[in-house]
Design an enzyme around this catalytic site. Structure first.
Site, mmCIF file in Angstrom:
data_model
loop_
_atom_site.group_PDB
_atom_site.id
_atom_site.type_symbol
_atom_site.label_atom_id
_atom_site.label_comp_id
_atom_site.label_asym_id
_atom_site.label_seq_id
_atom_site.Cartn_x
_atom_site.Cartn_y
_atom_site.Cartn_z
ATOM 1 N N GLU A 90 0.828 -1.197 0.000
ATOM 2 C CA GLU A 90 0.000 0.000 0.000
ATOM 3 C C GLU A 90 0.871 1.258 0.000
ATOM 4 O O GLU A 90 1.949 1.283 0.589
ATOM 5 C CB GLU A 90 -0.931 -0.002 1.211
ATOM 6 C CG GLU A 90 -2.034 -1.041 1.059
ATOM 7 C CD GLU A 90 -3.089 -0.988 2.148
ATOM 8 O OE1 GLU A 90 -4.243 -1.285 1.834
ATOM 9 O OE2 GLU A 90 -2.766 -0.672 3.307
ATOM 10 N N CYS A 103 3.519 8.661 0.782
ATOM 11 C CA CYS A 103 4.110 7.814 1.820
ATOM 12 C C CYS A 103 4.387 6.450 1.185
ATOM 13 O O CYS A 103 3.453 5.758 0.767
ATOM 14 C CB CYS A 103 3.117 7.697 2.984
ATOM 15 S SG CYS A 103 3.673 6.592 4.276
ATOM 16 N N CYS A 110 6.698 -6.543 7.820
ATOM 17 C CA CYS A 110 7.689 -5.875 8.668
ATOM 18 C C CYS A 110 8.003 -6.745 9.879
ATOM 19 O O CYS A 110 7.094 -7.279 10.512
ATOM 20 C CB CYS A 110 7.154 -4.516 9.128
ATOM 21 S SG CYS A 110 8.343 -3.599 10.124
ATOM 22 N N CYS A 114 5.782 -3.681 15.909
ATOM 23 C CA CYS A 114 5.301 -2.747 16.943
ATOM 24 C C CYS A 114 3.883 -3.148 17.330
ATOM 25 O O CYS A 114 3.090 -3.534 16.464
ATOM 26 C CB CYS A 114 5.332 -1.320 16.411
ATOM 27 S SG CYS A 114 6.990 -0.830 15.897
ATOM 28 N N CYS A 117 0.737 -1.664 15.365
ATOM 29 C CA CYS A 117 0.812 -1.415 13.923
ATOM 30 C C CYS A 117 0.328 -2.596 13.076
ATOM 31 O O CYS A 117 0.830 -3.716 13.204
ATOM 32 C CB CYS A 117 2.254 -1.077 13.568
ATOM 33 S SG CYS A 117 2.513 -0.912 11.800
ATOM 34 N N HIS A 214 7.523 7.249 20.564
ATOM 35 C CA HIS A 214 6.260 6.739 21.113
ATOM 36 C C HIS A 214 6.234 6.519 22.630
ATOM 37 O O HIS A 214 5.225 5.993 23.157
ATOM 38 C CB HIS A 214 5.830 5.426 20.425
ATOM 39 C CG HIS A 214 5.712 5.549 18.938
ATOM 40 N ND1 HIS A 214 5.248 6.685 18.311
ATOM 41 C CD2 HIS A 214 6.009 4.679 17.931
ATOM 42 C CE1 HIS A 214 5.273 6.506 17.006
ATOM 43 N NE2 HIS A 214 5.732 5.307 16.751
ATOM 44 N N CYS A 331 -1.313 6.454 9.860
ATOM 45 C CA CYS A 331 -0.141 5.803 10.448
ATOM 46 C C CYS A 331 -0.524 4.527 11.182
ATOM 47 O O CYS A 331 -1.456 4.510 11.974
ATOM 48 C CB CYS A 331 0.511 6.731 11.460
ATOM 49 S SG CYS A 331 1.640 7.822 10.688
HETATM 50 S S1 SF4 Z 1 5.400 0.951 12.939
HETATM 51 FE FE1 SF4 Z 1 4.791 -0.858 11.754
HETATM 52 S S2 SF4 Z 1 5.856 -0.695 9.795
HETATM 53 FE FE2 SF4 Z 1 6.871 0.723 11.246
HETATM 54 S S3 SF4 Z 1 8.503 -0.486 12.162
HETATM 55 FE FE3 SF4 Z 1 6.760 -0.743 13.536
HETATM 56 S S4 SF4 Z 1 5.733 -2.613 12.784
HETATM 57 FE FE4 SF4 Z 1 7.150 -1.939 11.157
#
Ligand code: SF4
Length: 339
Positions: A90, A103, A110, A114, A117, A214, A331
């Site tokens: 995306e 973006c 990934c 996190c 996310c 964060h 985000c």
């Molecule tokens: S925010 Fe999402 S895309 Fe970015 S590093 Fe963390 S898990 Fe990966």
């Protein structure tokens, strides 16, 4: 056959000179590809026949396919692109008063994982090539017929886990013979891979750096970002200070506001102590809901109070108005699959 979009200008210059052509021929090719968006070497009328034959024999054009294209009520547009291996990524276009910002995604999935996310729900399958990242910008501009003036490397993936291709991508879009997107209009965002932040500090281009912080301390940060176990917050801050000292540039810290997790006023105090004296800017973002996680974004009231506390303690801060939440384009909401 090589994909032409994978080449930086200096790589193409070197290659053409090696095969007996002139250095300036590479600039001509770049202009045809990126300024005139021509995808046929035969149409590059100022190139010699010999060069066109050479290009045809050694290079091909390749493009991402648009699988979906969603428009938010606020003008944000999200694109689902299909890659050649039939995986999906995306990309988001945000329309601002100062210009259009794309973006881009740098990895298929990934591994940072996190806890807030959606992108991290799918483990990394592979890194994207420079061409696949460049194509995201080209396709968005081709579909919308609008100029892309800014690029943020904040889509799916950790760009510093795909460092070389990300740098190559930046080189290509920044080229004055290419898309000519100014280095100061490009921002790379990292979850805080300390050795790569140090490497990035030595890059000659004046590209902006954003670090996803964060949290104001290790306890909360480890809960939200397991990468903090590898690179604890004090090492990230140290690397940020080094970046600012070396580049003389301001650094951005991204801070997602999660209700009752990291949005208390004591956290704002702790954060301002941590960042005191650093030439930085804190970007506060109210969290966007992701169905799989039991997390809630801070209320407007709490977010404002947090923002005002940071301001009162002398920290440059913005409370970002989130774009594209209604189409899951904000985000932490991007995914690398078709749903
Ligand atoms: S925010 Fe999402 S895309 Fe970015 S590093 Fe963390 S898990 Fe990966």
């Amino acid at each position: 056959m090589e994909i032409i979009y994978n080449y930086t200008l200096s790589e193409l210059e070197e290659l053409l000179v090696e095969f007996g052509f002139k250095k300036f021929n590479a600039r001509q090719v770049f202009e045809w590809i990126y300024k005139k968006e021509v995808t046929d070497f035969e149409k590059m009328s100022n190139l010699s026949k010999k060069l066109r034959i050479f290009l045809n024999e050694n290079f091909k054009f390749s493009a991402l396919l648009v699988a979906e294209n969603q428009l938010s009520f606020d003008g944000t547009q999200k694109f689902l692109f299909e890659l050649e291996d039939h995986n999906f990524i995306e990309t988001v276009l945000m329309r601002h008063e100062y210009g259009n910002s794309v973006c881009v995604t740098t990895q298929l999935g990934c591994n940072i994982g996190c806890s807030f996310c959606a992108s991290g729900l799918q483990k990394k399958q592979r890194d994207l090539t420079a061409y696949e990242i460049v194509q995201q910008v080209l396709k968005v501009s081709e579909i919308t017929k609008e100029r892309v003036s800014h690029v943020v490397v904040m889509g799916i993936g950790e760009p510093f886990d795909n460092y070389d291709e990300t740098m190559k991508f930046i080189d290509i879009i920044n080229s004055p013979y290419g898309l000519e997107i100014g280095a100061r209009h490009i921002t790379v965002s990292t979850s805080g891979i300390v050795p790569k932040i140090k490497m990035f500090s030595n890059e000659p281009k004046q590209v902006n750096l954003a670090i996803s912080l964060h949290a104001p301390n290790n306890e909360i940060r480890t809960r939200l970002m397991k990468i903090n176990k590898v690179y604890p917050i004090e090492t990230v801050i140290e690397a940020a200070k080094e970046y600012v000292a070396k580049t003389n540039r301001r650094i951005t810290f991204e801070y997602i506001l999660l209700e009752h997790i990291n949005d208390e006023l004591k956290h704002a105090n702790e954060l301002s102590d941590l960042l005191r004296g650093i030439n930085c800017y804190v970007n506060l973002i109210r969290y966007n809901t992701v169905a799989e996680f039991n997390l809630k974004g801070s209320s407007e009231e709490r977010a404002n109070a947090f923002y005002l506390k940071l301001k009162s303690r002398g920290i440059n801060t913005t409370l970002r108005r989130e774009k594209g939440g209604d189409i899951d384009a904000a985000c932490g909401q991007l995914r690398s699959k078709k749903i």
